[in-house]
Design an enzyme around this catalytic site. Structure first.
Site, PDB file in Angstrom:
ATOM      1  N   GLU A  52       0.864  -1.201  -0.067  1.00 47.45           N
ATOM      2  CA  GLU A  52       0.140   0.017   0.068  1.00 47.45           C
ATOM      3  C   GLU A  52       0.908   1.273   0.061  1.00 47.45           C
ATOM      4  O   GLU A  52       0.603   2.281  -0.849  1.00 47.45           O
ATOM      5  CB  GLU A  52      -1.070   0.071   1.243  1.00 47.45           C
ATOM      6  N   ASP A  72      24.528 -37.526  -5.301  1.00 47.26           N
ATOM      7  CA  ASP A  72      24.513 -36.635  -6.400  1.00 47.26           C
ATOM      8  C   ASP A  72      25.322 -35.561  -6.171  1.00 47.26           C
ATOM      9  O   ASP A  72      25.498 -34.576  -6.885  1.00 47.26           O
ATOM     10  CB  ASP A  72      23.009 -36.100  -6.542  1.00 47.26           C
ATOM     11  N   LEU A  83      21.859 -27.259  -5.404  1.00 46.81           N
ATOM     12  CA  LEU A  83      20.347 -26.552  -4.861  1.00 46.81           C
ATOM     13  C   LEU A  83      20.219 -25.199  -4.692  1.00 46.81           C
ATOM     14  O   LEU A  83      19.611 -24.561  -3.750  1.00 46.81           O
ATOM     15  CB  LEU A  83      20.244 -27.131  -3.225  1.00 46.81           C
TER      16      LEU A  83
END
Ligand SMILES: NC(=O)c1ccc[n+]([C@@H]2O[C@H](COP(=O)([O-])OP(=O)(O)OC[C@H]3O[C@@H](n4cnc5c(N)ncnc54)[C@H](OP(=O)(O)O)[C@@H]3O)[C@@H](O)[C@H]2O)c1
Length: 350
Positions: free
Chosen positions: A56, A196, A200
């Site tokens: 706002e 792996d 990320l």
């Protein structure tokens, strides 16, 4: 009733809010459009946590004197209390706004809009969807949990030798980066880190995005190697563990309680992340961590990328979450199907 101009302004305010997903936490996403007294768009604003101003106030600043006698169209009812900023209701009053149109009432501070001409509930369900993670989080005092997976058409997430790069194509992988950009934290189990060595992070065209979600490794026995890519410092990382770390560790960590199965308790994990301001958690696997969350019915949304490839052996999608009979299986509602090249993205809701 809201006018057509006000409803159109609410659609625009929803777009403004959507564009800030991931950047407003721990606050909700909010968009605002100020209409002048003659119903022209005078100013627009959205809230990001870094910029401090509520939507706002940002929209009032853009509108300047044109706000006088005008209408504030806002996706969440304006706040009436003082936090990092002053009350938005006072800012609207001071700028000469006479009417407030909002979509959703803020459950943490019900609307206090005495003296304004008020219309609530405009495009309420659309606005509820945009803020679904935040609304659930403040209600349940835990993050909204999205479990994401990438699988072959036969439901495998890696081959028998542990390789999983890449099951899906470039379009699906780019979509995962978009998904990560909208959340506050990304979690994996320690076996995924060991198998792996994922990074990320959020990247666009290979370049690290400015804002990165918290990376979380759920690692009860602190087995994460100091050389793991998740600990490379390019984004914040938390090791959620149940033991004191090895001497000299530089990783940020939280010692949480163990569950009966000996692993990190997933409720304690979610409670800790909520305390840290995480409102939306993306769980990227593997099967065991996802299984624990599914078993505890703590997953709110599943995003599955199903690839046009068959593997035939290897890691299943879910472990630890076996329903003894079909009656006990976890049933979801299919929400969306999107084609991404030769892959399909399926979205289900709990
Ligand atoms: N295609 C995909 O979408 C995708 C995604 C991720 C992984 N993967 C593949 O999945 C494989 C790894 O999956 P995974 O199921 O073996 O391992 P995982 O879920 O990544 O990690 C399991 C380990 O996490 C730790 N953990 C801590 N708290 C836990 C809890 N509450 N519940 C369950 N585990 C918890 C446990 O070890 P501690 O008790 O010692 O902590 C557990 O052994 C890899 O081969 C990887 O390539 C594929």
């Amino acid at each position: 009733m809201a006018s057509d101009t006000e409803t159109a302004a609410m659609r625009r305010a929803l777009d403004l809010a959507t564009a800030t997903l991931g950047a407003a936490s721990p606050n909700p996403v909010v968009g605002c459009v100020i209409l002048s007294a003659d119903s022209e768009v005078a100013g627009e604003g959205a809230h990001t946590y870094a910029a401090v101003d509520h939507a706002e106030v940002a929209a009032l600043k853009a509108a300047g004197d044109r706000a006088r006698g005008g209408t504030a169209v806002v996706t969440l009812s304006p706040c009436a209390g003082t936090g990092r900023t002053g009350p938005c209701t006072e800012a609207l009053r001071a700028a000469g706004i006479t009417r407030v149109v909002y979509a959703v009432a803020d459950p943490t501070q019900p609307p206090r809009l005495d003296g304004f001409d008020v219309e609530g509930g405009v495009l309420e369900s659309e606005a509820t969807n945009v803020n679904e993670a935040w609304l659930l989080a403040v209600r349940e005092h835990r993050p909204f949990v999205t479990w994401k997976y990438a699988a072959s058409l036969d439901g495998r997430t890696s081959a028998a030798d542990g390789t999983s790069r890449w099951i899906t194509g470039a379009a699906a992988r780019a979509d995962v980066h978009r998904l990560r950009a909208e959340v506050d934290a990304v979690a994996v189990g320690i076996s995924t880190v060991l198998a792996d060595d994922p990074h990320l992070t959020v990247r666009r065209d290979g370049v690290l995005a400015a804002r990165q979600p918290l990376r979380v490794v759920v690692d009860s026995n602190f087995r994460v190697p100091p050389t793991a890519r998740v600990l490379d410092g390019s984004a914040p990382t938390l090791v959620a563990t149940t033991v004191e770390p090895p001497p000299g560790t530089k990783a940020e960590y939280a010692v949480l309680r163990r569950a009966a199965d000996g692993h990190t308790d997933v409720r304690a994990l979610l409670a800790h992340l909520y305390e840290r301001g995480v409102r939306h958690l993306l769980v990227e696997g593997g099967a065991k961590l996802a299984g624990s969350l599914v078993d505890a019915r703590l997953v709110d949304r599943v995003v599955g990328y199903v690839a046009a490839v068959a593997i035939g052996s290897g890691t299943p999608l879910l472990d630890n979450a076996g329903a003894p009979s079909i009656d006990a299986a976890w049933r979801l509602r299919l929400d969306d199907v999107t084609r991404l090249g030769d892959d399909v993205r399926l979205t289900w809701r709990a």
